[in-house]
Design an enzyme around this catalytic site. Structure first.
Site, PDB file in Angstrom:
ATOM      1  N   ASP A 100      57.353   4.291  11.501  1.00  0.00           N
ATOM      2  CA  ASP A 100      57.468   2.645  11.781  1.00  0.00           C
ATOM      3  C   ASP A 100      56.352   2.653  10.143  1.00  0.00           C
ATOM      4  O   ASP A 100      56.260   2.256   9.594  1.00  0.00           O
ATOM      5  CB  ASP A 100      56.379   1.597  12.485  1.00  0.00           C
ATOM      6  CG  ASP A 100      55.016   2.564  12.856  1.00  0.00           C
ATOM      7  OD1 ASP A 100      54.566   2.707  14.090  1.00  0.00           O
ATOM      8  OD2 ASP A 100      54.689   3.535  11.865  1.00  0.00           O
ATOM      9  N   HIS A 115      60.690  12.131  13.041  1.00  0.00           N
ATOM     10  CA  HIS A 115      61.287  11.300  14.041  1.00  0.00           C
ATOM     11  C   HIS A 115      62.465  10.504  12.762  1.00  0.00           C
ATOM     12  O   HIS A 115      63.065   9.673  13.028  1.00  0.00           O
ATOM     13  CB  HIS A 115      61.885  10.827  14.791  1.00  0.00           C
ATOM     14  CG  HIS A 115      61.060  11.638  15.755  1.00  0.00           C
ATOM     15  ND1 HIS A 115      60.543  11.240  17.462  1.00  0.00           N
ATOM     16  CD2 HIS A 115      60.676  12.868  15.871  1.00  0.00           C
ATOM     17  CE1 HIS A 115      60.444  12.383  18.166  1.00  0.00           C
ATOM     18  NE2 HIS A 115      61.057  13.432  17.272  1.00  0.00           N
ATOM     19  N   CYS A 143      78.787   2.114   2.339  1.00  0.00           N
ATOM     20  CA  CYS A 143      78.312   3.063   1.245  1.00  0.00           C
ATOM     21  C   CYS A 143      79.130   2.662   0.413  1.00  0.00           C
ATOM     22  O   CYS A 143      80.591   2.357   0.468  1.00  0.00           O
ATOM     23  CB  CYS A 143      77.922   4.027   1.796  1.00  0.00           C
ATOM     24  SG  CYS A 143      77.874   5.508   0.866  1.00  0.00           S
TER      25      CYS A 143
HETATM   26  N1  APR Z   1      45.874   4.301  22.093  1.00  0.00           N
HETATM   27  C1  APR Z   1      46.029   5.536  22.868  1.00  0.00           C
HETATM   28  N2  APR Z   1      47.760   5.464  23.571  1.00  0.00           N
HETATM   29  C2  APR Z   1      47.516   4.980  23.805  1.00  0.00           C
HETATM   30  C3  APR Z   1      47.551   3.780  23.344  1.00  0.00           C
HETATM   31  C4  APR Z   1      46.791   3.472  22.668  1.00  0.00           C
HETATM   32  N3  APR Z   1      46.554   1.847  21.724  1.00  0.00           N
HETATM   33  N4  APR Z   1      49.191   2.732  23.976  1.00  0.00           N
HETATM   34  C5  APR Z   1      49.656   3.669  24.544  1.00  0.00           C
HETATM   35  N5  APR Z   1      49.505   4.877  24.626  1.00  0.00           N
HETATM   36  C6  APR Z   1      50.179   6.582  25.156  1.00  0.00           C
HETATM   37  C7  APR Z   1      50.097   5.911  26.432  1.00  0.00           C
HETATM   38  O1  APR Z   1      49.329   6.638  27.584  1.00  0.00           O
HETATM   39  C8  APR Z   1      51.558   7.008  26.053  1.00  0.00           C
HETATM   40  O2  APR Z   1      51.504   8.173  26.950  1.00  0.00           O
HETATM   41  O3  APR Z   1      51.085   6.465  24.280  1.00  0.00           O
HETATM   42  C9  APR Z   1      51.782   7.094  24.947  1.00  0.00           C
HETATM   43  C10 APR Z   1      53.534   6.629  24.074  1.00  0.00           C
HETATM   44  O4  APR Z   1      54.268   7.675  25.146  1.00  0.00           O
HETATM   45  P1  APR Z   1      56.239   7.053  24.134  1.00  0.00           P
HETATM   46  O5  APR Z   1      56.449   5.644  24.782  1.00  0.00           O
HETATM   47  O6  APR Z   1      56.045   8.166  25.321  1.00  0.00           O
HETATM   48  O7  APR Z   1      56.281   7.635  23.103  1.00  0.00           O
HETATM   49  P2  APR Z   1      55.964   9.139  21.931  1.00  0.00           P
HETATM   50  O8  APR Z   1      55.258   9.888  22.547  1.00  0.00           O
HETATM   51  O9  APR Z   1      55.812   8.504  20.866  1.00  0.00           O
HETATM   52  O10 APR Z   1      57.419   8.877  22.575  1.00  0.00           O
HETATM   53  C11 APR Z   1      58.333  10.172  21.716  1.00  0.00           C
HETATM   54  O11 APR Z   1      60.197   9.636  22.164  1.00  0.00           O
HETATM   55  O12 APR Z   1      62.199   7.835  22.488  1.00  0.00           O
HETATM   56  C12 APR Z   1      61.852   8.851  21.815  1.00  0.00           C
HETATM   57  O13 APR Z   1      62.544   9.203  19.360  1.00  0.00           O
HETATM   58  C13 APR Z   1      61.371   8.274  20.110  1.00  0.00           C
HETATM   59  O14 APR Z   1      59.602   9.721  18.970  1.00  0.00           O
HETATM   60  C14 APR Z   1      59.758   9.303  19.576  1.00  0.00           C
HETATM   61  C15 APR Z   1      59.565  10.401  21.373  1.00  0.00           C
END
Ligand code: APR
Length: 242
Positions: A100, A115, A143
């Site tokens: 983002d 990513h 392209c």
């Molecule tokens: N503050 C801190 N932690 C938070 C908050 C917050 N406001 N909101 C959610 N979380 C935590 C959740 O508890 C969860 O453990 O953030 C984590 C988000 O986990 P995911 O949704 O799995 O996201 P992420 O770990 O970034 O996923 C990794 O998976 O699908 C792929 O490419 C995608 O980059 C992504 C990768």
């Protein structure tokens, strides 16, 4: 909240963050695996793989364009801003799984996008790559070479950009403190970065509202939101509070 490692924080030279969707959740950007997570609503295998893209490039593009517009309307939150502020006091590097761009918009300089980025596109055939500055008249965009353009993001099953991954491993292995924020650590190889830091005897900190598979290895595990926990880190390091 940070007092348990106050001394280590003040002595540390290099602090490396590994961030995930959770740090952008308070900017209104959905996470992937939480209750409201994207993967609860959509099937990643239909939208975030190269096969899905070639199966239905228009659908995949529509989904990324919807996410891009949501992201462009979002703002960095106090969590992103605190990490950017920390650069005034420490050597800070951010290894982010997020696409983002909010760390950069908050002012952070050393951001490694593991990513990729939702605001860049690349050609599926030639070496063309560029920032997206306007919308597209039709999807999928083409392209100049005549082939389809695709979002410059890493899909499931694809490898990370080699140069970015190498630098990220280097940073994780040479930091004094690693702070893992807002990630479920569900996806490799990004979830190996805290392992490298731990192997190199870094102090390990987790800021995550839910426990993760690496919570047990952390020196400090804060079950707090990023926007709530991270400003206190800067207050401590900047001497605002002891
Ligand atoms: N503050 C801190 N932690 C938070 C908050 C917050 N406001 N909101 C959610 N979380 C935590 C959740 O508890 C969860 O453990 O953030 C984590 C988000 O986990 P995911 O949704 O799995 O996201 P992420 O770990 O970034 O996923 C990794 O998976 O699908 C792929 O490419 C995608 O980059 C992504 C990768």
């Amino acid at each position: 909240m940070w007092n348990a490692i106050a001394e280590k924080l003040l002595d540390a030279k290099k602090i490396v963050f590994v961030t995930g969707a959770g740090i952008s959740q308070e900017s209104g950007i959905p996470t992937f695996r939480g209750k409201e997570g994207l993967w609860r609503k959509y099937d990643p295998m239909q939208l975030a793989t190269i096969d899905a893209f070639y199966q239905d490039p228009k659908l995949v593009w529509e989904w990324y364009e919807e996410r891009r517009h949501n992201i462009l309307g979002a703002k960095p939150n106090p969590g992103h801003l605190a990490i950017a502020e920390l650069e005034k006091y420490k050597d800070v590097h951010i290894l982010t799984q997020n696409i983002d761009g909010l760390h950069q918009r908050a002012g952070s300089k050393n951001v490694y996008e593991l990513h990729g980025s939702i605001i860049t596109i690349k050609c599926t055939v030639c070496s063309f790559k560029d920032k997206i500055t306007t919308g597209f008249s039709s999807l999928p965009p083409l392209c100049k070479c005549g082939n389809m353009l695709r979002p410059d993001v890493v899909w499931f099953g694809e490898s990370l950009p080699q140069d970015v991954w190498k630098s990220a491993m280097e940073q994780a292995s040479t930091c004094d403190i690693m702070i893992v924020v807002g990630t479920s650590l569900a996806v490799s190889p990004a979830n190996l970065l805290p392992v490298y830091a731990k192997q190199n005897r870094a102090i390990m900190v987790e800021v995550n509202i839910d426990p993760t598979p690496m919570s047990y290895t952390m020196d400090v595990s804060l079950r707090k939101s990023a926007a709530n926990a991270l400003p206190g880190l800067v207050d401590l390091v900047s001497g605002k509070v002891f």
